[in-house]
Scaffold this motif. Structure first.
Motif, mmCIF file in Angstrom:
data_model
loop_
_atom_site.group_PDB
_atom_site.id
_atom_site.type_symbol
_atom_site.label_atom_id
_atom_site.label_comp_id
_atom_site.label_asym_id
_atom_site.label_seq_id
_atom_site.Cartn_x
_atom_site.Cartn_y
_atom_site.Cartn_z
ATOM 1 N N LEU A 85 94.221 -14.657 40.445
ATOM 2 C CA LEU A 85 92.841 -15.101 40.298
ATOM 3 C C LEU A 85 92.780 -16.627 40.213
ATOM 4 C CD1 LEU A 85 91.671 -12.455 37.672
ATOM 5 C CD2 LEU A 85 91.377 -12.385 40.162
ATOM 6 N N VAL A 86 91.639 -17.187 40.608
ATOM 7 C CA VAL A 86 91.467 -18.638 40.631
ATOM 8 C C VAL A 86 90.894 -19.080 39.284
ATOM 9 C CG1 VAL A 86 90.390 -20.588 41.796
ATOM 10 C CG2 VAL A 86 91.053 -18.544 43.108
ATOM 11 N N PRO A 87 91.621 -19.885 38.516
ATOM 12 C CA PRO A 87 91.190 -20.241 37.152
ATOM 13 C C PRO A 87 89.835 -20.927 37.071
ATOM 14 C CG PRO A 87 93.496 -20.804 37.487
ATOM 15 C CD PRO A 87 92.950 -20.434 38.829
ATOM 16 N N VAL A 88 89.492 -21.731 38.079
ATOM 17 C CA VAL A 88 88.251 -22.508 37.993
ATOM 18 C C VAL A 88 87.022 -21.690 38.382
ATOM 19 C CG1 VAL A 88 89.424 -24.686 38.410
ATOM 20 C CG2 VAL A 88 88.504 -23.388 40.354
ATOM 21 N N LEU A 89 87.224 -20.439 38.792
ATOM 22 C CA LEU A 89 86.108 -19.583 39.180
ATOM 23 C C LEU A 89 85.815 -18.553 38.098
ATOM 24 C CD1 LEU A 89 86.949 -18.847 42.938
ATOM 25 C CD2 LEU A 89 85.521 -20.673 41.995
ATOM 26 N N SER A 90 84.595 -18.059 38.104
ATOM 27 C CA SER A 90 84.228 -16.988 37.182
ATOM 28 C C SER A 90 84.779 -15.664 37.704
ATOM 29 C CB SER A 90 82.704 -16.896 37.073
ATOM 30 O OG SER A 90 82.141 -16.450 38.299
ATOM 31 N N ARG A 92 83.024 -13.048 38.553
ATOM 32 C CA ARG A 92 82.220 -12.664 39.724
ATOM 33 C C ARG A 92 82.657 -13.443 40.962
ATOM 34 N NH1 ARG A 92 77.853 -14.104 37.908
ATOM 35 N NH2 ARG A 92 77.047 -12.095 37.188
ATOM 36 N N GLU A 93 82.855 -14.734 40.805
ATOM 37 C CA GLU A 93 83.239 -15.563 41.958
ATOM 38 C C GLU A 93 84.600 -15.161 42.495
ATOM 39 O OE1 GLU A 93 80.834 -19.666 40.760
ATOM 40 O OE2 GLU A 93 82.837 -19.264 39.947
ATOM 41 N N ASN A 94 85.523 -14.775 41.621
ATOM 42 C CA ASN A 94 86.844 -14.339 42.075
ATOM 43 C C ASN A 94 86.763 -13.078 42.923
ATOM 44 O OD1 ASN A 94 89.607 -15.590 41.212
ATOM 45 N ND2 ASN A 94 88.201 -16.053 39.518
ATOM 46 N N VAL A 95 85.809 -12.220 42.618
ATOM 47 C CA VAL A 95 85.630 -11.010 43.417
ATOM 48 C C VAL A 95 84.854 -11.313 44.693
ATOM 49 C CG1 VAL A 95 84.661 -8.670 43.443
ATOM 50 C CG2 VAL A 95 85.749 -9.553 41.358
ATOM 51 N N SER A 96 83.776 -12.053 44.575
ATOM 52 C CA SER A 96 82.926 -12.301 45.743
ATOM 53 C C SER A 96 83.609 -13.164 46.794
ATOM 54 C CB SER A 96 81.605 -12.946 45.315
ATOM 55 O OG SER A 96 81.795 -14.263 44.836
ATOM 56 N N VAL A 97 84.553 -14.021 46.380
ATOM 57 C CA VAL A 97 85.211 -14.889 47.353
ATOM 58 C C VAL A 97 86.001 -14.081 48.377
ATOM 59 C CG1 VAL A 97 87.383 -15.253 46.068
ATOM 60 C CG2 VAL A 97 86.504 -17.053 47.582
ATOM 61 N N ALA A 98 86.485 -12.902 47.978
ATOM 62 C CA ALA A 98 87.200 -12.042 48.926
ATOM 63 C C ALA A 98 86.269 -11.564 50.030
ATOM 64 C CB ALA A 98 87.803 -10.856 48.188
ATOM 65 N N ALA A 109 77.630 -10.949 48.821
ATOM 66 C CA ALA A 109 78.954 -10.947 48.203
ATOM 67 C C ALA A 109 78.841 -10.872 46.684
ATOM 68 C CB ALA A 109 79.743 -12.181 48.626
ATOM 69 N N ASP A 110 77.927 -11.643 46.110
ATOM 70 C CA ASP A 110 77.744 -11.620 44.659
ATOM 71 C C ASP A 110 77.223 -10.267 44.191
ATOM 72 O OD1 ASP A 110 78.655 -14.183 44.387
ATOM 73 O OD2 ASP A 110 76.674 -15.104 44.189
ATOM 74 N N GLU A 111 76.317 -9.680 44.952
ATOM 75 C CA GLU A 111 75.767 -8.376 44.589
ATOM 76 C C GLU A 111 76.850 -7.297 44.605
ATOM 77 O OE1 GLU A 111 72.328 -5.222 46.145
ATOM 78 O OE2 GLU A 111 72.392 -7.274 46.929
ATOM 79 N N ARG A 112 77.650 -7.322 45.653
ATOM 80 C CA ARG A 112 78.734 -6.335 45.748
ATOM 81 C C ARG A 112 79.806 -6.589 44.702
ATOM 82 N NH1 ARG A 112 80.281 -6.085 52.033
ATOM 83 N NH2 ARG A 112 82.004 -4.839 51.164
ATOM 84 N N ALA A 113 80.042 -7.855 44.369
ATOM 85 C CA ALA A 113 81.011 -8.184 43.326
ATOM 86 C C ALA A 113 80.563 -7.615 41.987
ATOM 87 C CB ALA A 113 81.200 -9.691 43.231
ATOM 88 N N ASP A 114 79.271 -7.759 41.680
ATOM 89 C CA ASP A 114 78.743 -7.220 40.421
ATOM 90 C C ASP A 114 78.912 -5.704 40.377
ATOM 91 O OD1 ASP A 114 77.995 -9.610 39.232
ATOM 92 O OD2 ASP A 114 75.995 -9.595 40.117
ATOM 93 N N ALA A 115 78.669 -5.039 41.505
ATOM 94 C CA ALA A 115 78.818 -3.581 41.554
ATOM 95 C C ALA A 115 80.279 -3.176 41.351
ATOM 96 C CB ALA A 115 78.305 -3.046 42.887
ATOM 97 N N ALA A 116 81.203 -3.947 41.932
ATOM 98 C CA ALA A 116 82.624 -3.638 41.783
ATOM 99 C C ALA A 116 83.083 -3.832 40.346
ATOM 100 C CB ALA A 116 83.457 -4.511 42.725
#
Length: 217
Positions: A85-90, A92-98, A109-116
């Motif tokens: 995981l990327v330390p400087v990201l939250s 949610r951002e670590n999931v959505s960046v994929a 991406a953010d919506e799907r990250a929240d669901a995941a």
């Protein structure tokens, strides 16, 4: 499917993998077991395209998994023991960046990250920085990142090591759903309960396969 044929890997003059012939099939969840240092992580790294085999071939649907960069193909998702995981990201951002890396719009991406994250019962951690999370929370975020892209291949290295029994069951159910949807799913684990939930089991020792066993079905 992923085919490993005569795969060997050496690092610093030491043999880490030797004479591995193995096939990981789509639609099935395969377990790799073995003690620490048995070669499970290296085998997953070769299968996922992070490492180039010293000898032999590793292919995904006939194409080499190694692409010369050490980066996995877009259709491969991994859960690593180090989480990655990327330390400087939250969270949610670590999931959505994929997803963003695969062309998904930031909003989707953010919506799907929240669901995941919600599927792993850590939706409340979306805005938390990685450095604020516990080991179990980090593991669930890493799993969410791998699951959210619905890749053709999902390779998970000890994905339940930091989790309680209830969460372990939830994670295995999510991995099962990926396999049922047609993905190649491989789980490296020393946990017999995790192994029991898989369709096939291969045990490793000193870089070699030992008495590979398949279950019917």
């Amino acid at each position: 499917m992923i085919d490993l044929s005569g795969v060997g890997y050496e690092a610093g003059g030491a043999v880490v993998l030797a004479d591995v012939d193995l096939r990981f099939e789509a639609g099935r969840m395969t377990a790799l077991s073995g003690s620490s240092g048995s070669g499970k992580t290296t085998l997953l790294s070769v299968a996922g395209g992070l490492l180039e085999p010293t000898v032999g071939t590793a292919t995904l649907d006939g194409e080499p998994t190694w692409r010369g960069t050490g980066d996995p193909r877009p259709d491969v998702a991994l859960v690593l023991q180090v989480y990655g995981l990327v330390p400087v990201l939250s969270a949610r951002e670590n999931v959505s960046v994929a997803l963003r890396a695969r062309g998904t719009t930031p909003a989707e991406a953010d919506e799907r990250a929240d669901a995941a994250l919600a599927a792993l019962h850590v939706a409340d951690l979306g805005n938390r920085q990685v450095e604020e999370l516990s080991g179990g929370q980090l593991q669930r975020v890493a799993i969410a990142r791998a699951l959210v892209v619905h890749a053709r291949v999902l390779l998970a290295d000890e994905p339940t090591s930091e989790l309680d029994a209830t969460t372990r069951g939830r994670v295995m159910a999510l991995l099962r759903a990926e396999a049922d949807a047609g993905a190649v799913v491989v789980v490296a684990s020393h946990d017999p309960d995790v192994v029991e939930l898989c369709d096939a089991h291969h045990r490793m020792a000193e870089g070699r396969l030992v008495r590979p066993r398949h279950r019917a079905g």
